[in-house]
Design an enzyme around this catalytic site. Structure first.
Site, short mmCIF file in Angstrom:
data_model
loop_
_atom_site.label_atom_id
_atom_site.label_comp_id
_atom_site.label_asym_id
_atom_site.label_seq_id
_atom_site.Cartn_x
_atom_site.Cartn_y
_atom_site.Cartn_z
N ASP A 149 0.86 -1.18 0.00
CA ASP A 149 0.00 0.00 0.00
C ASP A 149 0.91 1.23 0.00
O ASP A 149 2.09 1.16 0.33
CB ASP A 149 -0.88 -0.03 1.24
N ASP A 158 -0.40 5.13 0.67
CA ASP A 158 -0.80 6.13 1.66
C ASP A 158 -1.00 5.48 3.02
O ASP A 158 -1.82 4.57 3.17
CB ASP A 158 -2.08 6.84 1.21
N SER A 184 -2.23 1.37 -4.60
CA SER A 184 -2.91 2.41 -3.84
C SER A 184 -4.39 2.41 -4.17
O SER A 184 -4.78 2.25 -5.32
CB SER A 184 -2.32 3.78 -4.18
N ASN A 185 -5.23 2.62 -3.16
CA ASN A 185 -6.65 2.79 -3.41
C ASN A 185 -7.00 4.24 -3.75
O ASN A 185 -8.17 4.60 -3.81
CB ASN A 185 -7.48 2.34 -2.20
N ASN A 186 -6.00 5.05 -3.99
CA ASN A 186 -6.22 6.45 -4.39
C ASN A 186 -6.88 6.46 -5.77
O ASN A 186 -6.29 6.02 -6.75
CB ASN A 186 -4.88 7.18 -4.44
N LYS A 214 -9.08 -2.30 -3.97
CA LYS A 214 -8.88 -3.24 -2.87
C LYS A 214 -10.09 -3.22 -1.92
O LYS A 214 -10.59 -2.14 -1.65
CB LYS A 214 -7.62 -2.85 -2.09
N ASP A 238 -1.93 -0.43 5.75
CA ASP A 238 -2.40 0.13 7.03
C ASP A 238 -3.88 -0.05 7.26
O ASP A 238 -4.39 0.33 8.33
CB ASP A 238 -2.06 1.63 7.10
#
Length: 259
Positions: free
Chosen positions: A10, A12, A43-45, A184, A209
């Site tokens: 991950d 962020d 990243s889930n951004n 995710k 996280d």
């Protein structure tokens, strides 16, 4: 030598928080590379594509190949291009996500009455008017997707509302949940990750996280999981959760203890 052939990291809350690199992150990445682990940043951004991360990490001396990066935006774009080719997508999201979708040849419409698919995501300009349009777009029971479930996003000053908060509002007015969340921890996200890595899930480590995205992704896919406490999850949240990581690390800097 490590038993892991690959690691999904991950970004962020794991490598960075806001615009700041977390302490020890560079050394941890070098340790994983020295151990022979293939690396995938995930990243889930939903506002960034793969190329962004090369530019983001270059000032820190971290070389990132865009082909080794996935985001909820790129996974969503690829999924919609493959499964809803030629269908008009009504987007609740920002300009960057719009550009990523267009680059993947996803057809977009700003007319909620013309929507054949609806995609909800992070939108810092989300308003009553946006929600009203989303309600109109969802009235015909069209396919409804979300980029990611993250209710909040960690930044330097704390947290801000994320895609999950906007999707919750859309769900409330439409009276139904999304048909799928594409980032995710979805099956689509896991498949996209394994396609990039081309490794055995049993020899893959997921580090992140968030219990409900990073750790659930790994648990569902048969990967080993490590939770870091530098993002949104603390030990109190961990103790009250049904989701159990295989390992808990104070930060990514401690990943060498798993190798």
């Amino acid at each position: 030598m490590t038993d892991y052939e690959a690691v999904i990291l991950d970004v962020d809350g794991t490598i960075v928080r806001g615009e700041s690199l977390l302490p020890g992150a560079t050394d941890a990445l070098q340790t994983l590379e020295a151990a022979g682990c293939s690396r995938l940043l995930f990243s889930n951004n939903p506002t960034r594509g793969s190329n962004h991360y090369r530019e983001k990490f270059a000032p820190y001396g971290i070389d990132v190949d865009p082909t080794t990066v996935l985001t909820s935006a790129t996974v969503s774009a690829d999924y919609l291009a493959a499964t809803h080719d030629g269908e008009r997508v009504f987007l609740v999201g920002g300009d960057r996500l719009e550009a990523i979708l267009e680059d993947a040849a996803v057809e977009l419409t700003t007319d909620p009455d013309a929507a054949e698919v609806v995609l909800g995501s992070f939108d810092k300009h989300f308003s009553f008017g946006t929600l009203w349009e989303a309600l109109r777009a969802l009235e015909e029971d069209v396919p409804f997707y979300g980029t990611d479930p993250d209710a909040t996003i960690p930044i330097d000053e704390g947290e801000i509302p994320g895609s999950g908060a906007i999707l919750a509002a859309m769900e409330a007015v439409a009276g139904r949940e999304p048909d799928a969340i594409l980032g995710k921890p979805s099956a689509a996200a896991a498949a996209a990750a394994m396609d990039r890595l081309e490794t055995d899930p049993g020899k893959t480590l997921v580090v992140g996280d968030r219990l409900d995205t990073d750790i659930v992704l790994g648990n569902r896919a048969g990967m080993e999981t490590a939770l870091v406490l530098t993002g949104v999850t603390d030990r109190t949240a961990l103790a009250s959760s049904d989701v159990e990581p295989d390992h808990v690390l104070e930060s990514l800097a401690a990943v060498d203890t798993l190798l």
